[in-house]
Scaffold this active site. Structure first.
Site, PDB file in Angstrom:
ATOM      1  N   LYS A 196       0.850  -1.197   0.000  1.00  0.00           N
ATOM      2  CA  LYS A 196       0.000   0.000   0.000  1.00  0.00           C
ATOM      3  C   LYS A 196       0.883   1.245   0.000  1.00  0.00           C
ATOM      4  O   LYS A 196       1.502   1.591   1.011  1.00  0.00           O
ATOM      5  CB  LYS A 196      -0.909   0.052   1.233  1.00  0.00           C
ATOM      6  CG  LYS A 196      -1.945   1.153   1.087  1.00  0.00           C
ATOM      7  CD  LYS A 196      -2.490   1.680   2.393  1.00  0.00           C
ATOM      8  CE  LYS A 196      -1.697   2.787   2.990  1.00  0.00           C
ATOM      9  NZ  LYS A 196      -1.696   4.070   2.235  1.00  0.00           N
ATOM     10  N   GLU A 271      10.372   1.496  10.028  1.00  0.00           N
ATOM     11  CA  GLU A 271      11.388   2.483   9.645  1.00  0.00           C
ATOM     12  C   GLU A 271      10.737   3.850   9.811  1.00  0.00           C
ATOM     13  O   GLU A 271       9.837   4.207   9.037  1.00  0.00           O
ATOM     14  CB  GLU A 271      11.811   2.280   8.183  1.00  0.00           C
ATOM     15  CG  GLU A 271      12.513   0.968   7.919  1.00  0.00           C
ATOM     16  CD  GLU A 271      13.856   0.874   8.614  1.00  0.00           C
ATOM     17  OE1 GLU A 271      14.437   1.926   8.951  1.00  0.00           O
ATOM     18  OE2 GLU A 271      14.309  -0.256   8.837  1.00  0.00           O
ATOM     19  N   CYS A 305      13.990  11.097   5.447  1.00  0.00           N
ATOM     20  CA  CYS A 305      13.998  10.642   6.849  1.00  0.00           C
ATOM     21  C   CYS A 305      15.372  10.790   7.482  1.00  0.00           C
ATOM     22  O   CYS A 305      15.471  11.069   8.668  1.00  0.00           O
ATOM     23  CB  CYS A 305      13.516   9.206   6.932  1.00  0.00           C
ATOM     24  SG  CYS A 305      14.362   8.142   5.787  1.00  0.00           S
ATOM     25  N   GLU A 402      10.579  16.135  14.342  1.00  0.00           N
ATOM     26  CA  GLU A 402      10.829  16.005  12.902  1.00  0.00           C
ATOM     27  C   GLU A 402       9.877  16.933  12.151  1.00  0.00           C
ATOM     28  O   GLU A 402       8.660  16.847  12.322  1.00  0.00           O
ATOM     29  CB  GLU A 402      10.599  14.565  12.451  1.00  0.00           C
ATOM     30  CG  GLU A 402      10.921  14.391  10.988  1.00  0.00           C
ATOM     31  CD  GLU A 402      10.626  12.997  10.475  1.00  0.00           C
ATOM     32  OE1 GLU A 402       9.493  12.507  10.658  1.00  0.00           O
ATOM     33  OE2 GLU A 402      11.523  12.396   9.860  1.00  0.00           O
TER      34      GLU A 402
HETATM   35  P1  NDP Z   1       2.744   8.529   7.620  1.00  0.00           P
HETATM   36  O1  NDP Z   1       3.192   7.831   8.838  1.00  0.00           O
HETATM   37  O2  NDP Z   1       1.706   9.552   7.716  1.00  0.00           O
HETATM   38  O3  NDP Z   1       2.196   7.463   6.547  1.00  0.00           O
HETATM   39  C1  NDP Z   1       2.989   6.396   6.104  1.00  0.00           C
HETATM   40  C2  NDP Z   1       2.097   5.333   5.493  1.00  0.00           C
HETATM   41  O4  NDP Z   1       1.281   4.757   6.510  1.00  0.00           O
HETATM   42  C3  NDP Z   1       1.129   5.876   4.440  1.00  0.00           C
HETATM   43  O5  NDP Z   1       0.988   4.914   3.427  1.00  0.00           O
HETATM   44  C4  NDP Z   1      -0.144   6.047   5.249  1.00  0.00           C
HETATM   45  O6  NDP Z   1      -1.308   6.038   4.451  1.00  0.00           O
HETATM   46  C5  NDP Z   1      -0.082   4.817   6.115  1.00  0.00           C
HETATM   47  N1  NDP Z   1      -0.910   4.861   7.317  1.00  0.00           N
HETATM   48  C6  NDP Z   1      -1.339   5.955   8.012  1.00  0.00           C
HETATM   49  N2  NDP Z   1      -2.100   5.561   9.062  1.00  0.00           N
HETATM   50  C7  NDP Z   1      -2.148   4.206   9.036  1.00  0.00           C
HETATM   51  C8  NDP Z   1      -2.788   3.225   9.859  1.00  0.00           C
HETATM   52  N3  NDP Z   1      -3.508   3.546  10.914  1.00  0.00           N
HETATM   53  N4  NDP Z   1      -2.648   1.918   9.524  1.00  0.00           N
HETATM   54  C9  NDP Z   1      -1.903   1.565   8.454  1.00  0.00           C
HETATM   55  N5  NDP Z   1      -1.293   2.439   7.635  1.00  0.00           N
HETATM   56  C10 NDP Z   1      -1.391   3.761   7.930  1.00  0.00           C
HETATM   57  O7  NDP Z   1       4.090   9.084   6.946  1.00  0.00           O
HETATM   58  P2  NDP Z   1       4.243  10.038   5.692  1.00  0.00           P
HETATM   59  O8  NDP Z   1       3.635   9.405   4.491  1.00  0.00           O
HETATM   60  O9  NDP Z   1       3.820  11.398   6.122  1.00  0.00           O
HETATM   61  O10 NDP Z   1       5.828   9.989   5.452  1.00  0.00           O
HETATM   62  C11 NDP Z   1       6.722  10.782   6.120  1.00  0.00           C
HETATM   63  C12 NDP Z   1       7.326  10.038   7.302  1.00  0.00           C
HETATM   64  O11 NDP Z   1       7.998   8.864   6.854  1.00  0.00           O
HETATM   65  C13 NDP Z   1       8.382  10.849   8.001  1.00  0.00           C
HETATM   66  O12 NDP Z   1       8.211  10.753   9.379  1.00  0.00           O
HETATM   67  C14 NDP Z   1       9.686  10.181   7.592  1.00  0.00           C
HETATM   68  O13 NDP Z   1      10.738  10.365   8.486  1.00  0.00           O
HETATM   69  C15 NDP Z   1       9.270   8.763   7.479  1.00  0.00           C
HETATM   70  N6  NDP Z   1      10.217   8.010   6.648  1.00  0.00           N
HETATM   71  C16 NDP Z   1      11.086   7.142   7.250  1.00  0.00           C
HETATM   72  C17 NDP Z   1      12.034   6.482   6.509  1.00  0.00           C
HETATM   73  C18 NDP Z   1      12.966   5.514   7.139  1.00  0.00           C
HETATM   74  O14 NDP Z   1      13.519   4.693   6.425  1.00  0.00           O
HETATM   75  N7  NDP Z   1      13.180   5.522   8.447  1.00  0.00           N
HETATM   76  C19 NDP Z   1      12.147   6.683   5.063  1.00  0.00           C
HETATM   77  C20 NDP Z   1      11.171   7.589   4.520  1.00  0.00           C
HETATM   78  C21 NDP Z   1      10.242   8.234   5.320  1.00  0.00           C
HETATM   79  P3  NDP Z   1      -1.925   7.378   3.811  1.00  0.00           P
HETATM   80  O15 NDP Z   1      -0.882   8.426   3.839  1.00  0.00           O
HETATM   81  O16 NDP Z   1      -2.252   6.942   2.449  1.00  0.00           O
HETATM   82  O17 NDP Z   1      -3.127   7.708   4.639  1.00  0.00           O
END
Ligand code: NDP
Length: 512
Positions: A196, A271, A305, A402
């Site tokens: 997803k 992650e 990230c 962050e």
């Molecule tokens: P989010 O945590 O908002 O979302 C990440 C994913 O989780 C999306 O696909 C989102 O869906 C989904 N999601 C949200 N709520 C749920 C739930 N309750 N159950 C299951 N899935 C859920 O992150 P962002 O998309 O805003 O990305 C930015 C973040 O990602 C930053 O904090 C960044 O640091 C981190 N990141 C970490 C990396 C690493 O390797 N450590 C690498 C890249 C990013 P949807 O958005 O479609 O609602």
């Protein structure tokens, strides 16, 4: 954005539309059980952050679609695991070839969807995704177990078996490479995957789904389901037949998913976010350090990230470093990510732009001082200029949280111990970089820093063979490297008696 930029984006979307999968209906389809199923009925638009215009209607996959995808994934996964490893390897290499062949479209998808400059998406990101599949293609027939010398008369074998169905949930930054990072190791270790992507950036995952189909991967082995986290994501996490969740995203959502997996006693890798420090000492190559400081803070408009969002400068070189950084910032171009000369594109969405602005306002309110960065920012769209704050106190929100935008906090230190304390003083622990020419100092610091990745005199170096993951609130589990094999496979200890074996009770016969 100007009218000509809007026209350029509309033309680019037309080009992309010719490559995106279609299955009838106006919304983009999902890849379910080996087929593109018509989009809808529930949909959501994905928006181009450069123009603010809708790019496409994206399907919201319902829990019933998740059920269907998981059921076929289980069967396809079992077949995949029982296929010769070399055949699995060949199919994965084919995926890599197709990613390279279709780099123009895959890159364009991410540039339109999230505003990452085309110069980076079409070349760097697609090459990285292809290499991930190639690297992991090399692992399919090298998944060894072990034998353990237990005791005479018993033979012990440690077997590794795939989880079966892995649920992979990715964030909106670096959509293609994050999807490839999830898919390649999971497939190489014999799993099926239900992927997803984030609702803000689903396009490249759909194109990648087509690459997987065209590479001849078994039907249903990978499903690509679009939709929001609270509908599609939660259905994947909660599905009883999805035995492993691999998630990349924010710490907040990671905690929620981690708790849910805890309730369900399901394996999970997380992650998560970061607030990574970059430490610069007086004996460092200051030109190299200034280049790196600007790059790590503002790469992808700060939406990385592992971004170095806290710059820790020794007081003797602080002014010099800031001067060098200002020179470098002055020649950066913020603008249309479709232009080859653009260094910094827009923020992904209006919502994220508002978050960045709120953090900048909180920094100002709490007394931090922005240094003057005279950069031209396009009108309209989700653009935000780079901000460098000095006079930052470690307790300020901009120092601790962050932001995920182009905001850098600068601190000054006068001894190594203070630098380490400052560097470790956040809840996060994803990455850190050290700039010094003294090997002994670098070695000492690498041990003292609480981070899953430490770079010395470099930043943002990654390789599929080197483990990747965070300390503290930056994550649980590791991606990449040999460590990723254990994250995607169950371990079974098999004991076989090679001589007559009797229960201990057999020697204590009770009189009847
Ligand atoms: P989010 O945590 O908002 O979302 C990440 C994913 O989780 C999306 O696909 C989102 O869906 C989904 N999601 C949200 N709520 C749920 C739930 N309750 N159950 C299951 N899935 C859920 O992150 P962002 O998309 O805003 O990305 C930015 C973040 O990602 C930053 O904090 C960044 O640091 C981190 N990141 C970490 C990396 C690493 O390797 N450590 C690498 C890249 C990013 P949807 O958005 O479609 O609602």
């Amino acid at each position: 954005m100007r009218n000509d930029a809007e026209a350029q984006h509309a033309a680019a979307m037309e080009k992309l539309r010719s490559a995106l999968p279609r299955a009838g209906g106006t919304a983009l389809p999902n890849l379910v059980a080996g087929e593109w199923v018509p989009g809808g009925p529930d949909t959501r638009e994905t928006i181009d952050p450069t123009t603010g215009r809708s790019l496409a209607d994206v399907t919201i996959a319902a829990p019933s679609t998740v059920d269907h995808a998981v059921a076929t994934a289980r069967e396809a996964g079992a077949r995949w695991w029982n296929t010769d490893g070399q055949d699995r390897s060949r199919a994965m290499r084919k995926v890599a070839d197709l990613i390279r062949d279709r780099a123009d479209y895959l890159g364009l998808a991410d540039t339109l969807d999230v505003g990452r400059p085309i110069r980076d998406t079409v070349t760097r990101d697609t090459e990285r995704a292809a290499r991930l599949f190639e690297y992991w293609a090399g692992a399919t027939d090298r998944l060894r177990g072990a034998t353990v010398p237990v005791q005479p008369g018993l033979f012990n074998v440690v077997l590794r078996e795939p989880y079966g169905v892995v649920g992979a949930i990715t964030p909106w930054n670096y959509p293609l490479t994050n999807a490839a990072t999830k898919l390649a190791p999971a497939l190489a270790t014999g799993n099926a995957v239900v992927l997803k992507p984030a609702e803000d950036s689903p396009l490249s995952a759909l194109l990648l789904g087509q690459c997987l189909l065209d590479a001849g991967l078994p039907a249903g082995l990978v499903s690509v389901l679009t939709g929001p986290g609270d509908v599609t994501g939660e259905a994947i996490v909660g599905h009883p037949a999805v035995e492993k969740i691999t998630f990349t995203g924010s710490t907040e959502v990671g905690r929620k998913i981690g708790s849910r997996c805890g309730e369900l006693l399901k394996s999970v890798s997380l992650e998560l976010g970061g607030k990574s420090p970059m430490l610069v000492f007086p004996d460092a190559d200051l030109d190299g350090a200034a280049d790196a400081a600007v790059y790590t803070a503002f790469l992808n408009a700060g939406q990385t990230c592992t971004a170095g969002t806290r710059l820790l400068l020794h007081q003797s070189i602080a002014d010099d470093m800031l001067g060098r950084m200002k020179e470098r910032l002055a020649v950066l171009r913020i603008g249309d990510p479709l232009d080859e000369g653009t260094d910094i594109g827009p923020i992904v969405s209006q919502r994220q732009l508002a978050t960045v602005r709120a953090y900048v306002a909180s920094g100002l309110e709490q007394g931090a001082k922005p240094i003057d960065v005279a950069l031209e920012v396009p009108e309209g769209g989700c653009f935000h200029p780079p901000v460098i704050f000095t006079d930052v106190e470690p307790t300020m929100r901009i120092a601790q949280e962050e932001i995920f935008g182009p905001v850098l906090s600068v601190f000054v230190f006068d001894d190594v111990g203070k630098a380490v304390d400052l560097a470790n003083d956040t809840p996060y622990g994803l990455a850190a970089s050290i700039w010094t020419s003294e090997l002994a100092l670098a070695t000492e610091l690498a041990a003292a820093l609480q981070a899953g990745i430490v770079w010395t005199n470099c930043v943002h170096m990654l390789h599929p063979g080197s483990p990747y993951g965070g300390y503290k609130a930056s994550g649980v589990g590791l991606e990449m490297g040999d460590e990723a094999i254990g994250q995607h496979m169950k371990t079974k200890s098999v004991w076989t008696a090679t001589e007559d074996w009797r229960s201990p009770w057999a020697s204590v016969r009770h009189e009847l």
